[in-house]
Design a protein around this motif. Sequence first.
Motif, short mmCIF file in Angstrom:
data_model
loop_
_atom_site.label_atom_id
_atom_site.label_comp_id
_atom_site.label_asym_id
_atom_site.label_seq_id
_atom_site.Cartn_x
_atom_site.Cartn_y
_atom_site.Cartn_z
N THR A 129 79.04 -47.67 -29.81
CA THR A 129 78.95 -49.06 -29.40
C THR A 129 78.30 -49.17 -28.02
O THR A 129 78.29 -48.19 -27.26
N PRO A 130 77.79 -50.34 -27.65
CA PRO A 130 77.25 -50.52 -26.30
C PRO A 130 78.28 -50.20 -25.22
O PRO A 130 77.95 -49.60 -24.19
N GLY A 131 79.53 -50.59 -25.45
CA GLY A 131 80.59 -50.29 -24.49
C GLY A 131 80.81 -48.81 -24.31
O GLY A 131 81.05 -48.33 -23.19
N GLU A 132 80.72 -48.06 -25.40
CA GLU A 132 80.89 -46.61 -25.34
C GLU A 132 79.72 -45.95 -24.62
O GLU A 132 79.91 -44.97 -23.87
N PHE A 133 78.52 -46.48 -24.80
CA PHE A 133 77.38 -45.97 -24.03
C PHE A 133 77.59 -46.20 -22.54
O PHE A 133 77.33 -45.33 -21.71
N GLU A 134 78.07 -47.39 -22.18
CA GLU A 134 78.25 -47.74 -20.77
C GLU A 134 79.32 -46.89 -20.11
O GLU A 134 79.20 -46.50 -18.95
N THR A 160 74.12 -43.30 -41.12
CA THR A 160 74.71 -42.71 -42.33
C THR A 160 75.22 -43.74 -43.33
O THR A 160 75.50 -43.39 -44.47
N ASN A 161 75.38 -45.00 -42.91
CA ASN A 161 75.76 -46.03 -43.88
C ASN A 161 75.28 -47.40 -43.38
O ASN A 161 74.86 -47.55 -42.23
N LEU A 162 75.33 -48.38 -44.28
CA LEU A 162 74.78 -49.70 -43.98
C LEU A 162 75.57 -50.40 -42.89
O LEU A 162 74.99 -51.11 -42.06
N PHE A 163 76.90 -50.24 -42.86
CA PHE A 163 77.72 -50.84 -41.81
C PHE A 163 77.18 -50.44 -40.44
O PHE A 163 76.96 -51.29 -39.57
N PHE A 168 74.27 -51.39 -35.42
CA PHE A 168 73.33 -50.81 -34.46
C PHE A 168 72.18 -51.76 -34.18
O PHE A 168 71.80 -51.98 -33.01
N GLU A 169 71.62 -52.37 -35.22
CA GLU A 169 70.53 -53.32 -35.04
C GLU A 169 70.98 -54.52 -34.22
O GLU A 169 70.22 -55.03 -33.38
N LYS A 170 72.20 -54.97 -34.46
CA LYS A 170 72.74 -56.09 -33.68
C LYS A 170 72.93 -55.70 -32.22
O LYS A 170 72.62 -56.47 -31.31
#
Length: 374
Positions: A129-134, A160-163, A168-170
Amino acid sequence: MNKIAILHFSPLELYPPVQNFIEVFGKTNPTQSLYIFTTTSITKELDKFTATASGTRIIRLGKSGQHITSYQRIQTYLLFYLGSFLYLLWLQPSRVLYYETISSFPVYLYRRFINKKVAVFIHYHEYTTPGEFEKGMMLTKWFHRLEKWLYPIAKWVSHTNLFRMQMFEKDISPVTITNPQVVPNYPPKSWYQPANDMKAMPLKIVYAGSLSMDTMYTGSFAKWVVAQNGKVIWHIYAYNISNEAKTYLQSLQTNFIELKEGVNYRALPQILTQYQVGVILYMGHIPNYMYNAPNKLFEYLACGLDVWYPDIMTGIHAYDTNKTFPKVMPLNFNNLHNFDLDTVVSREGYTFHNPKFFCEDALALLVERFGEAV
């Protein structure tokens, strides 16, 4: 002949999906000049992965593992990033595939400043997630900011899956991905075995993989096994087990649970086929695990095992079975004493359905695109 390259910072031995890709690609393109840049695992029990295709070369730059010193870690970063970048300059590959943000930096430098014609392919084993990257390691936080430049021009970006792909795109919006793809983690077709007999008792349950107490239902499942008083036995195969989990399991002093040595990926089918049920234990404490259909699910199924998993793992729900076996069954791991074991293992009224989750099929399009001459 065109040269192509793969960058995978973490040791190949710890990531069966990349091993499978290398093998499938090698069988499809046996004479292709493929160079793979990775690190060496310090886990002595792991056999070193070797590729079968004659045109594949694995180059290990530095050492990786939980117990390396700070000096060794810095040395590995320098060796991997500088070494792989220099190799890219020398090889001048026409296509480059990197796995995970941690491997991206040399590809970013090479594509942006050296070779604007190179075709870039990207795959992620995990969702961050963005938070985990930060909040995470400064290096990956910085690399992720840089790799966003690659997404719109990359020939391939996959999860690895559509979810995971949709989230990720969002997350990266307004940056766009030109060619989003999904590549699930399936085992080879050679793993396939018919469904195992569920009538033999005690019921033999297996867990293969890393094990901990704080992010897995290790404690609650162990208590349930002990409470069955011999109706089930549970064997655990793990290279990476936390001290807390090991101490807890040993403190139970029971013959119904046994800790065994970890098994290399290629030897795993011979082990799994000795059991009847494979268990998944993730608590889904972060989105990466909640929206996850892990390797273990498909490995267990390929070897003929029923699969039990925590019902909070949204990513597995699509694989739940209905009146077919091997069964994929969500269970409430916070309330295990309320499910009826005999009902869960019964196959009365169920028909056999041959699992068709194999890496040769899942990887076909990526192998084709990555193998194309540019």
